[in-house]
Design a protein around this motif. Structure first.
Motif, PDB file in Angstrom:
ATOM      1  N   MET A 101      23.502 -24.536 -25.634  1.00 57.37           N
ATOM      2  CA  MET A 101      23.437 -24.186 -27.055  1.00 57.37           C
ATOM      3  C   MET A 101      22.046 -24.453 -27.630  1.00 57.37           C
ATOM      4  O   MET A 101      21.559 -23.706 -28.475  1.00 57.37           O
ATOM      5  CB  MET A 101      24.486 -24.986 -27.837  1.00 57.37           C
ATOM      6  N   THR A 102      21.421 -25.526 -27.167  1.00 56.93           N
ATOM      7  CA  THR A 102      20.072 -25.833 -27.650  1.00 56.93           C
ATOM      8  C   THR A 102      19.084 -24.763 -27.214  1.00 56.93           C
ATOM      9  O   THR A 102      18.192 -24.365 -27.979  1.00 56.93           O
ATOM     10  CB  THR A 102      19.631 -27.212 -27.125  1.00 56.93           C
ATOM     11  N   MET A 103      19.235 -24.277 -25.985  1.00 53.75           N
ATOM     12  CA  MET A 103      18.346 -23.215 -25.507  1.00 53.75           C
ATOM     13  C   MET A 103      18.574 -21.907 -26.246  1.00 53.75           C
ATOM     14  O   MET A 103      17.625 -21.153 -26.509  1.00 53.75           O
ATOM     15  CB  MET A 103      18.564 -23.010 -23.996  1.00 53.75           C
ATOM     16  N   LEU A 104      19.836 -21.633 -26.618  1.00 57.59           N
ATOM     17  CA  LEU A 104      20.156 -20.382 -27.295  1.00 57.59           C
ATOM     18  C   LEU A 104      19.858 -20.432 -28.794  1.00 57.59           C
ATOM     19  O   LEU A 104      19.397 -19.451 -29.378  1.00 57.59           O
ATOM     20  CB  LEU A 104      21.635 -20.032 -27.082  1.00 57.59           C
ATOM     21  N   ILE A 105      20.152 -21.583 -29.417  1.00 59.48           N
ATOM     22  CA  ILE A 105      20.071 -21.697 -30.881  1.00 59.48           C
ATOM     23  C   ILE A 105      18.832 -22.452 -31.329  1.00 59.48           C
ATOM     24  O   ILE A 105      18.236 -22.149 -32.358  1.00 59.48           O
ATOM     25  CB  ILE A 105      21.336 -22.394 -31.434  1.00 59.48           C
ATOM     26  N   GLY A 106      18.433 -23.440 -30.537  1.00 59.21           N
ATOM     27  CA  GLY A 106      17.346 -24.317 -30.934  1.00 59.21           C
ATOM     28  C   GLY A 106      17.882 -25.677 -31.336  1.00 59.21           C
ATOM     29  O   GLY A 106      19.083 -25.942 -31.305  1.00 59.21           O
ATOM     30  N   PHE A 107      16.983 -26.556 -31.732  1.00 64.64           N
ATOM     31  CA  PHE A 107      17.380 -27.902 -32.117  1.00 64.64           C
ATOM     32  C   PHE A 107      18.028 -27.901 -33.490  1.00 64.64           C
ATOM     33  O   PHE A 107      17.771 -27.035 -34.318  1.00 64.64           O
ATOM     34  CB  PHE A 107      16.158 -28.829 -32.124  1.00 64.64           C
ATOM     35  N   GLY A 108      18.875 -28.880 -33.731  1.00 61.89           N
ATOM     36  CA  GLY A 108      19.546 -28.984 -35.021  1.00 61.89           C
ATOM     37  C   GLY A 108      20.977 -29.453 -34.849  1.00 61.89           C
ATOM     38  O   GLY A 108      21.415 -29.831 -33.756  1.00 61.89           O
ATOM     39  N   MET A 109      21.739 -29.411 -35.935  1.00 63.03           N
ATOM     40  CA  MET A 109      23.107 -29.902 -35.920  1.00 63.03           C
ATOM     41  C   MET A 109      24.072 -28.939 -35.238  1.00 63.03           C
ATOM     42  O   MET A 109      25.020 -29.376 -34.564  1.00 63.03           O
ATOM     43  CB  MET A 109      23.575 -30.140 -37.363  1.00 63.03           C
ATOM     44  N   LEU A 110      23.846 -27.637 -35.368  1.00 60.90           N
ATOM     45  CA  LEU A 110      24.793 -26.657 -34.830  1.00 60.90           C
ATOM     46  C   LEU A 110      24.996 -26.791 -33.326  1.00 60.90           C
ATOM     47  O   LEU A 110      26.149 -26.801 -32.870  1.00 60.90           O
ATOM     48  CB  LEU A 110      24.351 -25.238 -35.200  1.00 60.90           C
ATOM     49  N   PRO A 111      23.946 -26.887 -32.507  1.00 60.62           N
ATOM     50  CA  PRO A 111      24.176 -27.026 -31.068  1.00 60.62           C
ATOM     51  C   PRO A 111      24.872 -28.326 -30.678  1.00 60.62           C
ATOM     52  O   PRO A 111      25.394 -28.427 -29.569  1.00 60.62           O
ATOM     53  CB  PRO A 111      22.763 -26.967 -30.468  1.00 60.62           C
ATOM     54  N   VAL A 112      24.878 -29.315 -31.557  1.00 60.01           N
ATOM     55  CA  VAL A 112      25.627 -30.549 -31.305  1.00 60.01           C
ATOM     56  C   VAL A 112      27.090 -30.363 -31.692  1.00 60.01           C
ATOM     57  O   VAL A 112      28.005 -30.797 -30.978  1.00 60.01           O
ATOM     58  CB  VAL A 112      25.014 -31.727 -32.087  1.00 60.01           C
ATOM     59  N   MET A 113      27.339 -29.709 -32.825  1.00 58.05           N
ATOM     60  CA  MET A 113      28.701 -29.529 -33.303  1.00 58.05           C
ATOM     61  C   MET A 113      29.528 -28.654 -32.374  1.00 58.05           C
ATOM     62  O   MET A 113      30.732 -28.897 -32.176  1.00 58.05           O
ATOM     63  CB  MET A 113      28.688 -28.906 -34.716  1.00 58.05           C
ATOM     64  N   ILE A 114      28.930 -27.643 -31.785  1.00 59.97           N
ATOM     65  CA  ILE A 114      29.691 -26.715 -30.939  1.00 59.97           C
ATOM     66  C   ILE A 114      30.361 -27.443 -29.773  1.00 59.97           C
ATOM     67  O   ILE A 114      31.585 -27.328 -29.587  1.00 59.97           O
ATOM     68  CB  ILE A 114      28.806 -25.557 -30.458  1.00 59.97           C
ATOM     69  N   PRO A 115      29.644 -28.207 -28.940  1.00 57.60           N
ATOM     70  CA  PRO A 115      30.340 -28.896 -27.849  1.00 57.60           C
ATOM     71  C   PRO A 115      31.319 -29.961 -28.327  1.00 57.60           C
ATOM     72  O   PRO A 115      32.359 -30.178 -27.694  1.00 57.60           O
ATOM     73  CB  PRO A 115      29.201 -29.519 -27.027  1.00 57.60           C
ATOM     74  N   LEU A 116      31.029 -30.629 -29.447  1.00 57.87           N
ATOM     75  CA  LEU A 116      31.958 -31.636 -29.952  1.00 57.87           C
ATOM     76  C   LEU A 116      33.256 -30.992 -30.432  1.00 57.87           C
ATOM     77  O   LEU A 116      34.356 -31.519 -30.186  1.00 57.87           O
ATOM     78  CB  LEU A 116      31.312 -32.440 -31.086  1.00 57.87           C
TER      79      LEU A 116
END
Length: 222
Positions: free
Chosen positions: A81-96
């Motif tokens: 998600m970080t590679m696709l979206i970039g850094f931030g809260m969204l790539p953390v929220m998706i796997p959680l």
């Protein structure tokens, strides 16, 4: 030094109790991540679980979805998600959220399906609408199991939200990641202890919510 010495040294250091990297700040960040992910997972899992459990359809599909979601590696999904979206809260929220939805979804479905059919049929026989049957008959009886699913999801999120530190966010994972990088094992052990403590507090909170929200009659029946 043993683990207990690391724990004592970490919590007795006044520097760890103040500033942007202080324990109150990191605990607050970790709780914020947990609440946000749990709320999003509940918004997805509860309605779907309630409706499919009420109508008795889709159980096999839910099991397949839950199994597939549980098989996804959380850290690998974070990296993707970080590679696709970039850094931030969204790539953390998706796997959680992906981690938390299956226990909520499956437990809610099973909780509603396990409700005794006699009062459900009686409610329908009295002309109660389907929404009323679900919310006034099935939901109160199923609530203890539903809270169990939410509790499991919350514990998993608390334990896994440490991944936020890998993408430069805060939370208790900051102590673990930074401690490993700096070879500061006092910080690593202290961070892990805080995560374990927060998980225990979460268990206690759900126990208290269950005592308040679940009727005495349902608790005795359990």
């Amino acid at each position: 030094m043993n683990v207990l010495h690391y724990v004592q040294a970490f919590f007795s250091d006044h520097a760890h109790w103040q500033g942007y990297d202080g324990i109150p700040t990191r605990v607050g960040e970790h709780i914020g991540y947990t609440l946000e992910a749990l709320a999003l997972a509940a918004l997805i899992g509860l309605p779907v679980g309630l409706l499919t459990g009420h109508f008795g359809r889709g159980g096999n599909t839910l099991s397949l979805i839950a199994t597939a979601a549980r098989a996804l590696p959380t850290f690998g999904l974070l990296v993707l998600m970080t590679m696709l979206i970039g850094f931030g809260m969204l790539p953390v929220m998706i796997p959680l959220v992906v981690l938390a939805v299956p226990p909520i979804l499956v437990t809610t479905y099973e909780a509603v399906r396990s409700v005794d059919r006699s009062p459900v049929d009686a409610a329908r026989g009295m002309g109660m609408r389907e929404a009323g049957v679900l919310l006034r008959v099935e939901l109160p009886v199923a609530l203890p199991l539903i809270l169990g699913g939410l509790r499991s999801a919350a514990i998993q999120i608390v334990s896994t939200a440490t991944i936020a530190a890998y993408v430069s966010l805060g939370g208790l994972g900051r102590y673990i990641v930074d401690g490993l990088y700096q070879r500061d094992y006092e910080k690593v052990v202290g961070g892990a202890t805080l995560v374990a403590g927060l998980a225990l507090v979460t268990l206690g909170l759900f126990w208290a919510v269950g005592r308040v929200a679940v009727s005495a009659g349902v608790r005795r029946a359990d």
